[in-house]
Design an enzyme around this catalytic site. Structure first.
Site, PDB file in Angstrom:
ATOM      1  N   ARG A 214      42.178   4.243  40.097  1.00  0.00           N
ATOM      2  CA  ARG A 214      42.923   5.335  39.451  1.00  0.00           C
ATOM      3  C   ARG A 214      41.968   6.242  38.689  1.00  0.00           C
ATOM      4  O   ARG A 214      40.778   5.965  38.564  1.00  0.00           O
ATOM      5  CB  ARG A 214      43.971   4.770  38.487  1.00  0.00           C
ATOM      6  CG  ARG A 214      43.360   3.933  37.360  1.00  0.00           C
ATOM      7  CD  ARG A 214      44.422   3.447  36.387  1.00  0.00           C
ATOM      8  NE  ARG A 214      45.294   2.483  37.008  1.00  0.00           N
ATOM      9  CZ  ARG A 214      44.997   1.187  37.151  1.00  0.00           C
ATOM     10  NH1 ARG A 214      43.831   0.713  36.729  1.00  0.00           N
ATOM     11  NH2 ARG A 214      45.838   0.363  37.718  1.00  0.00           N
ATOM     12  N   ASP A 258      36.535  -8.822  40.585  1.00  0.00           N
ATOM     13  CA  ASP A 258      36.251  -8.636  39.174  1.00  0.00           C
ATOM     14  C   ASP A 258      34.756  -8.378  39.037  1.00  0.00           C
ATOM     15  O   ASP A 258      33.941  -9.232  39.389  1.00  0.00           O
ATOM     16  CB  ASP A 258      36.667  -9.890  38.394  1.00  0.00           C
ATOM     17  CG  ASP A 258      36.435  -9.768  36.897  1.00  0.00           C
ATOM     18  OD1 ASP A 258      35.725  -8.831  36.473  1.00  0.00           O
ATOM     19  OD2 ASP A 258      36.950 -10.629  36.149  1.00  0.00           O
ATOM     20  N   LEU A 294      35.790  -1.706  12.990  1.00  0.00           N
ATOM     21  CA  LEU A 294      34.889  -2.851  13.003  1.00  0.00           C
ATOM     22  C   LEU A 294      35.356  -3.950  12.039  1.00  0.00           C
ATOM     23  O   LEU A 294      35.202  -5.143  12.333  1.00  0.00           O
ATOM     24  CB  LEU A 294      33.470  -2.415  12.650  1.00  0.00           C
ATOM     25  CG  LEU A 294      32.396  -3.504  12.718  1.00  0.00           C
ATOM     26  CD1 LEU A 294      32.358  -4.137  14.112  1.00  0.00           C
ATOM     27  CD2 LEU A 294      31.038  -2.950  12.346  1.00  0.00           C
ATOM     28  N   TYR A 350      32.858  -0.167  22.216  1.00  0.00           N
ATOM     29  CA  TYR A 350      32.749   0.760  23.349  1.00  0.00           C
ATOM     30  C   TYR A 350      31.484   1.607  23.231  1.00  0.00           C
ATOM     31  O   TYR A 350      30.734   1.782  24.207  1.00  0.00           O
ATOM     32  CB  TYR A 350      33.993   1.646  23.383  1.00  0.00           C
ATOM     33  CG  TYR A 350      34.069   2.605  24.547  1.00  0.00           C
ATOM     34  CD1 TYR A 350      34.368   2.153  25.825  1.00  0.00           C
ATOM     35  CD2 TYR A 350      33.871   3.970  24.363  1.00  0.00           C
ATOM     36  CE1 TYR A 350      34.457   3.039  26.894  1.00  0.00           C
ATOM     37  CE2 TYR A 350      33.958   4.859  25.421  1.00  0.00           C
ATOM     38  CZ  TYR A 350      34.252   4.396  26.681  1.00  0.00           C
ATOM     39  OH  TYR A 350      34.340   5.276  27.737  1.00  0.00           O
TER      40      TYR A 350
END
Length: 444
Positions: A214, A258, A294, A350
């Site tokens: 996608r 995966d 965090l 990230y």
């Protein structure tokens, strides 16, 4: 996702109201269309050196309408400024001020591209100052331009001839670079083919795209297929139905796995070898987010993001580069993010993974110098996807308008940059990070 505000202000009445109120008026960007000209009008080449003459001759060979001096009142599709000779900051004034006068004649969706040399490759302080000055000039111009025009630079490594810039120049002049603004791409001399088939530059090649079920991944697969590649789309088994639909749509094959599995690389290489013989391009697009401040971050969120976004790429690359299935001129393109450059609130995991991708690309690029293989990264900014569509309305609108182009990018903008880095025209581009962000540091 559609930017309704952009559509609205580009209609007659609403556009006038926006202008009177001083509201942002983002332009509809000039993107690639089959059969459309490379630039929307004559191309001006500024510079008084032999290198400038040589580049102008190269552009004439592309059937471009080239000017060496601007004609009064004539609209220009693009301006290329050759600054590879700079030895002192005083030499900037004449060509840059000439460019300033010509900017008034730039067409909507026009392009400014400079060609200069890297500051870090000279030990002369005055020469380094002049070369680095180009950086500030281009980034400033990128913020001044309107009507969908962009400004970018090519940094030509010392020793590389001016013609080595040609392939990257074609990309930056074209509609394929619509959301690339205020950026520099460093280029070495590696026998780039700027005369490649513009419509099918990847003809006969095999590509693998991970995370392709996608969004951006599916768009990357579609553009690579459009450019002639046979494409293997990869994603997790849970996305199998969508993955099959993408493969059917582009005439490729699907591989469910995966990417974090220990045997992921072996399965990819085995699939490619059996179906196609060899692999020319791997696009590391698979990625996830697990956002938390965090102070609230747990090990599961941290580890899962690093495993998918970074550790899997390191592991697959190691196997790929050691395999005979990977072509001698193979390309690896990784998805980084502006979050990995500027950071982003609630995305320490990230941002760490995407900054790690950038570090990996630069280090691996150094080890690949002179081998014929390359690795590069694309760092998207705010791109209109399902993920950004779920952002709060106000946050999304602010993120859109903070770029110099005053809008979010489209998945195809990321895909076009990847297709360029995969092409023969980018053979001299290695270890680079190309931001596709409209000149913004808002995290993706």
């Amino acid at each position: 996702m559609t930017d309704k505000y952009l559509t609205l202000v580009n209609s007659g009445p609403a556009g006038k109201v926006a202008r009177k109120l001083g509201l942002p008026k983002p332009a509809v960007l000039r993107r690639y269309r089959h059969g459309a000209p490379l630039v929307p009008g004559p191309l001006l080449v500024l510079g008084s050196t032999a290198a400038a003459d040589s580049l102008a001759t190269e552009l004439l060979g592309w059937d471009q309408d080239v000017r060496r001096h601007a004609r009064p009142g004539e609209k220009l599709g693009a301006i290329v400024v050759v600054l590879e000779h700079l030895a002192d900051p005083g030499e900037l004034a004449a060509p840059v001020l000439e460019l300033g006068q010509a900017l008034r004649q730039l067409e909507r969706g026009g392009r400014i591209v400079t060609v200069s040399r890297p500051a870090r490759e000279t030990a002369n302080p005055a020469e380094a100052a002049a070369r680095q000055g180009v950086d500030g000039i281009v980034r400033s111009i990128g913020r001044e331009l309107r009507a969908g025009a962009t400004a970018n630079g090519i940094v030509l490594r010392d020793g590389a001839p001016i013609t080595a810039a040609a392939g990257t120049l074609r990309f930056l002049l074209s509609g394929k670079s619509a959301f690339v603004n205020g950026q520099f791409i460093t280029v070495g001399d590696a026998g780039q083919d700027a005369t490649q088939d513009e419509d099918r530059p990847l003809q006969g090649q095999t590509a693998v795209v991970t995370g392709a079920a996608r969004g951006i991944g599916a768009e990357i697969a579609a553009v690579l297929s459009r450019d002639g590649a046979s494409v293997v789309v990869v994603d997790v088994p849970a996305a199998g139905e969508q993955l099959a639909a993408v493969a059917n749509r582009i005439g490729g094959t699907a591989l469910q796995l995966d990417i974090t599995a220990d045997d992921a690389a072996a399965r990819i290489l085995d699939h490619v070898q059996q179906r196609y013989g060899s692999l020319d391009l791997l696009v590391h697009n698979a990625g996830i987010t697990r956002d938390k401040l965090l102070a609230n971050m747990d090990s599961a969120r941290w580890n899962s993001v690093l495993a998918v976004n970074l550790a899997s790429q390191l592991r697959v690359n190691e196997s790929l580069l050691a395999s005979d299935v990977f072509a001698a001129s193979g390309r690896i393109v990784c998805l980084a993010s502006t979050s990995g450059i500027a950071g982003n609130r609630g995305q320490s995991n990230y941002a760490a993974s995407k900054a790690g991708v950038i570090g990996m690309v630069r280090s691996t690029g150094s080890s690949l110098e002179g081998t014929g293989r390359t690795i590069n990264a694309v760092a998207p900014g705010f791109i209109e996807t399902e993920m950004t569509a779920r952002m709060p309305f106000a946050t999304r609108e602010v993120a859109r308008r903070l770029s110099s182009l005053q809008q979010g990018g489209q998945p195809i903008d990321v895909a076009e940059a990847i297709a360029f880095l995969a092409s023969p025209a980018a053979a001299g581009v290695n270890g680079e990070v190309v931001r596709v962000c409209g000149q913004s540091l808002v995290g993706a």
